[in-house]
Design a protein around this motif. Structure first.
Motif, PDB file in Angstrom:
ATOM      1  N   VAL A  43      46.766  31.813  28.402  1.00 22.20           N
ATOM      2  CA  VAL A  43      46.026  33.070  28.592  1.00 22.20           C
ATOM      3  C   VAL A  43      44.727  32.782  29.333  1.00 22.20           C
ATOM      4  N   VAL A  44      44.476  33.579  30.357  1.00 19.31           N
ATOM      5  CA  VAL A  44      43.211  33.470  31.099  1.00 19.31           C
ATOM      6  C   VAL A  44      42.558  34.840  31.112  1.00 19.31           C
ATOM      7  N   PHE A  45      41.269  34.882  30.787  1.00 17.60           N
ATOM      8  CA  PHE A  45      40.512  36.131  30.909  1.00 17.60           C
ATOM      9  C   PHE A  45      39.750  36.112  32.218  1.00 17.60           C
ATOM     10  N   ILE A  46      39.862  37.207  32.970  1.00 19.78           N
ATOM     11  CA  ILE A  46      39.340  37.287  34.332  1.00 19.78           C
ATOM     12  C   ILE A  46      38.061  38.116  34.319  1.00 19.78           C
ATOM     13  N   PRO A  47      36.904  37.476  34.429  1.00 20.09           N
ATOM     14  CA  PRO A  47      35.657  38.247  34.522  1.00 20.09           C
ATOM     15  C   PRO A  47      35.684  39.080  35.808  1.00 20.09           C
ATOM     16  N   PRO A  48      34.792  40.050  35.928  1.00 22.30           N
ATOM     17  CA  PRO A  48      34.733  40.836  37.169  1.00 22.30           C
ATOM     18  C   PRO A  48      34.574  39.901  38.373  1.00 22.30           C
ATOM     19  N   VAL A  49      35.281  40.228  39.460  1.00 29.72           N
ATOM     20  CA  VAL A  49      35.205  39.361  40.638  1.00 29.72           C
ATOM     21  C   VAL A  49      34.053  39.815  41.524  1.00 29.72           C
ATOM     22  N   ALA A  50      33.753  38.956  42.513  1.00 30.93           N
ATOM     23  CA  ALA A  50      32.530  39.163  43.287  1.00 30.93           C
ATOM     24  C   ALA A  50      32.554  40.464  44.062  1.00 30.93           C
ATOM     25  N   GLY A  51      33.723  40.907  44.515  1.00 27.44           N
ATOM     26  CA  GLY A  51      33.807  42.161  45.264  1.00 27.44           C
ATOM     27  C   GLY A  51      33.112  42.045  46.596  1.00 27.44           C
ATOM     28  N   GLY A  52      32.434  43.172  47.009  1.00 29.22           N
ATOM     29  CA  GLY A  52      31.683  43.322  48.265  1.00 29.22           C
ATOM     30  C   GLY A  52      31.649  42.091  49.119  1.00 29.22           C
TER      31      GLY A  52
END
Lengths: 80, 148, 148, 80
Positions: free
Chosen positions: A71-80
């Protein structure tokens, strides 16, 4: 009970202090597992800002967890 | 072809697989480490990726672009590691018979990549603080709210 | 900086003036000589320019793009002479803090350049015939109506 | 009468058989000059598909011509 492997990245890795751990847990979904880990390790990211991946594929927050899962939890990605 | 690279990106090697006598247009996007973000002076950047999922999702994005825009070729590579100002962080190159498809596909790929790939960015500021972009939840001296 | 070049375009030299620590995005367009046009097999291309006017008009287009999109840098170079399949005929590179401006400006520059610059293209076909693109007025074996 | 220099490019250069010429003419505008040259040299491009430049700048078809001017007729460009 499920025996799981968890990998952490970015902010979660830093707040956990390590990149991976093994865990035996009653949590049956990623949402329940994140709540358990957040309480234990003080993660600042609320559960609704973290996506889950199971065995290398994105998964719903209420997907079933099985023993042996990675299981991996994905924090918010950098985006923009 | 989508890849995560822990080593510096070399332009000639990135372009090589795109050579194609049927292609009339190559559009490339390069993301560079710049010296500021949202008013703060940036000194360097760290990128971290969940590599297997990033590569699988990156390939999906390229396949979507190929199907949607009728491309001849598409390559994208994203760096991970600690990068200095001016370093190349991401490269996208697409070829097509005509330029309209190449522009639209290149834009699609980088927009989707930024939104969907499990790749995180930590900014190191001139002030000595750092921040994981979009991960702060409570403003504070070392984790001011930031959007990338 | 806009130039007409009678010699092959060298990518590292084209990029060099665009290096800028404030830039987060470089978008480039390359026009390549492709092996077909409108269903005919193309073997090579000749480009001819009215150089002083092409360079003045090219500089005007770059100035328009800089003013309109808030660019950090913009470079465009167009080849003249006899080019082989795969050769680089035109290169446009623009830098900006963010990618949206860079994509839009690069597209603007190449669209305007194709429409406004006094640069002409003669296609040499596998059949042995040739045609100045968009200059034919009466269909015939050597000057079939063509639009580029 | 105006004494003009004319440069030809692309299709016009090929149909004229040379890249430049000097000419003394009564033509007072690019439109009149092109009509005169088209009649003499058999240019296939109609006048309304050819733009004019005078002394290195685009000019209107009815702009005045003066002795010493360099006139260039611009065939349709490649576009697309």
């Amino acid at each position: 009970m499920n025996e799981l492997t968890i990998e952490y990245f970015a902010l979660l890795r830093e707040q956990r202090g390590q990149a991976t751990e093994r865990l035996v847990t009653a949590a049956a979904t990623p949402a329940a597992l994140y709540a358990e880990l957040q309480a234990r390790h003080g993660f600042t990211l609320p559960g609704d800002r973290v996506r889950a991946a199971i065995n290398g594929a994105f998964a719903a927050a209420d997907a079933p967890l099985r023993s042996g899962d990675l299981v991996v939890f994905i924090p918010p990605v950098a985006g923009g | 072809m989508f890849r995560i690279s822990p080593t510096p990106l070399e332009l000639p090697a990135l372009r090589a697989p795109l050579a194609d006598a049927r292609a009339g247009a190559l559009v490339t996007f390069e993301g560079w480490v710049r010296d500021h973000n949202e008013g703060q002076a940036v000194q360097s950047l760290e990128y971290e990726a969940y590599v297997p999922l990033a590569e699988a999702e990156g390939e999906r994005i390229l396949a979507e672009a190929r199907a949607r825009f009728g491309l001849l070729g598409a390559v994208a590579v994203h760096r991970v590691g600690h990068l200095a100002l001016g370093d190349l962080a991401v490269w996208v190159g697409v070829t097509a018979a005509h330029r309209a498809a190449a522009f639209e596909a290149c834009r699609y790929i980088i927009d989707e990549a930024k939104a969907r790939l499990p790749i995180w960015k930590k900014e190191h500021y001139a002030s000595g603080t750092t921040a994981w972009i979009n991960c702060a939840t409570r403003p504070g001296p070392a984790t001011a709210e930031r959007r990338g």
